[in-house]
Write a protein that holds these residues in place. Structure first.
Motif, mmCIF file in Angstrom:
data_model
loop_
_atom_site.group_PDB
_atom_site.id
_atom_site.type_symbol
_atom_site.label_atom_id
_atom_site.label_comp_id
_atom_site.label_asym_id
_atom_site.label_seq_id
_atom_site.Cartn_x
_atom_site.Cartn_y
_atom_site.Cartn_z
ATOM 1 N N UNK A 1 67.553 -15.441 14.501
ATOM 2 C CA UNK A 1 68.982 -15.217 13.155
ATOM 3 C C UNK A 1 68.088 -17.159 12.741
ATOM 4 N N UNK A 2 68.471 -16.751 11.448
ATOM 5 C CA UNK A 2 67.790 -18.947 11.241
ATOM 6 C C UNK A 2 68.463 -18.882 10.047
ATOM 7 N N UNK A 3 69.092 -20.308 10.586
ATOM 8 C CA UNK A 3 70.117 -20.651 9.527
ATOM 9 C C UNK A 3 69.189 -21.186 8.056
ATOM 10 N N UNK A 4 70.293 -20.622 7.378
ATOM 11 C CA UNK A 4 69.687 -20.926 5.532
ATOM 12 C C UNK A 4 70.056 -21.587 4.961
ATOM 13 N N UNK B 1 80.432 -13.267 16.444
ATOM 14 C CA UNK B 1 79.235 -12.410 15.974
ATOM 15 C C UNK B 1 79.541 -12.163 14.552
ATOM 16 N N UNK B 2 80.366 -11.008 14.291
ATOM 17 C CA UNK B 2 81.220 -11.098 13.075
ATOM 18 C C UNK B 2 81.734 -12.273 12.292
ATOM 19 N N UNK C 1 72.854 -23.798 2.306
ATOM 20 C CA UNK C 1 74.118 -23.012 3.497
ATOM 21 C C UNK C 1 75.331 -24.566 3.051
ATOM 22 N N UNK C 2 75.450 -24.899 2.252
ATOM 23 C CA UNK C 2 75.699 -26.582 1.930
ATOM 24 C C UNK C 2 77.397 -25.233 1.138
ATOM 25 N N UNK C 3 76.857 -24.063 0.446
ATOM 26 C CA UNK C 3 77.998 -24.068 0.014
ATOM 27 C C UNK C 3 78.962 -23.036 0.617
ATOM 28 N N UNK D 1 80.135 -13.063 9.235
ATOM 29 C CA UNK D 1 80.678 -13.512 7.413
ATOM 30 C C UNK D 1 80.365 -14.382 6.701
ATOM 31 N N UNK D 2 79.940 -16.612 7.356
ATOM 32 C CA UNK D 2 79.637 -17.119 6.897
ATOM 33 C C UNK D 2 78.775 -17.429 5.685
ATOM 34 N N UNK D 3 77.837 -15.841 5.886
ATOM 35 C CA UNK D 3 76.165 -16.680 5.067
ATOM 36 C C UNK D 3 75.666 -17.851 5.458
ATOM 37 N N UNK D 4 75.864 -18.083 6.400
ATOM 38 C CA UNK D 4 74.393 -19.311 6.968
ATOM 39 C C UNK D 4 73.482 -18.671 7.622
#
Length: 235
Positions: free
Chosen positions: A210-213, A183-184, A217-219, A188-191
């Protein structure tokens, strides 16, 4: 008119599609009963021949749609199988693709005309020709691609929980993850974008969706690599 290539053999070109799906517990593949002889009625990947007026990509999309009813799903060419004896009828070169879908989202679209059925990636029947090798190669490609791309999210609903995401990663990589560490690291990926609502089917406390940003997300895709156990073993 230009002359045809002389003294060259002619081969049949086919496409085969490995469709991966996830039902919330297990990674699965979609198989059909073969409609042609030889080996008619045996379990097979979805496949067919490339027509003269279409590309391999177009053939794969057409065949997937005609055999399953599925359209506009994630599809990627991953390998070409060329062993001279791979098809007992005649020399056939097969261009293989894998697709990723959320089983629950597309369940009603799966055609039963060819007896299409889902099987666990860990327990599926004997397949015709070299199709088992195709499945193994496709899974390796999926594991490799998922270290730097967000393709595993194609297997999930639009909203998902961290436990569901962890379960998917564990099944794809055949490994166990510590719940807290996973989870952590994932957060932390920011995705991921945290939602206000929860899934309370498993407990009264529930787990946040949650949803995928997809916008940013590319970065952050490269950060997925640190989630993968022993990434060098699949490269």
């Amino acid at each position: 008119m230009a002359a045809k290539y002389s003294n060259q053999s002619r081969y049949t070109v086919a496409v085969d599609c490995i469709v991966f799906g996830y039902d919330g517990q297990n990674l699965k593949i979609l198989l059909v009963k073969r409609a042609l002889t030889p080996l008619k009625g045996r379990w097979s990947l979805m496949g067919g021949f490339v027509a003269k007026n279409e590309s391999a990509d177009q053939a794969a999309s057409r065949i997937l749609a005609s055999l399953t009813g599925l359209k506009d799903v994630y599809q990627e060419q991953f390998y070409t199988f060329t062993d001279p004896g791979r098809d007992s009828q005649e020399r056939t070169i097969s261009i293989a693709y894998f697709s990723l879908i959320d089983i629950k989202k597309y369940k009603e679209f799966i055609s039963d005309a060819y007896h299409a059925e889902w099987f666990s990636i860990k327990d599926f029947p004997n397949l015709i020709f070299d199709h088992e090798e195709m499945v193994k190669t496709a899974k390796k490609r999926l594991q490799y691609k998922a270290t730097s791309h967000a393709i595993l999210f194609e297997l999930l609903p639009d909203k998902f929980t961290l436990p569901l995401l962890q379960s998917l990663f564990e099944d794809v990589y055949e490994s166990s993850f510590d719940k807290g560490n996973f989870s952590r690291k994932m957060l932390s990926t920011g995705l991921l974008l945290k939602q206000r609502d929860k899934d309370k089917t498993g407990s009264k406390k529930g787990a946040y969706f949650y949803k995928l940003d997809r916008k940013n997300y590319q970065q952050n895709l490269h950060k997925i690599l640190k989630l993968v156990p022993n990434p060098n073993s699949i490269l």
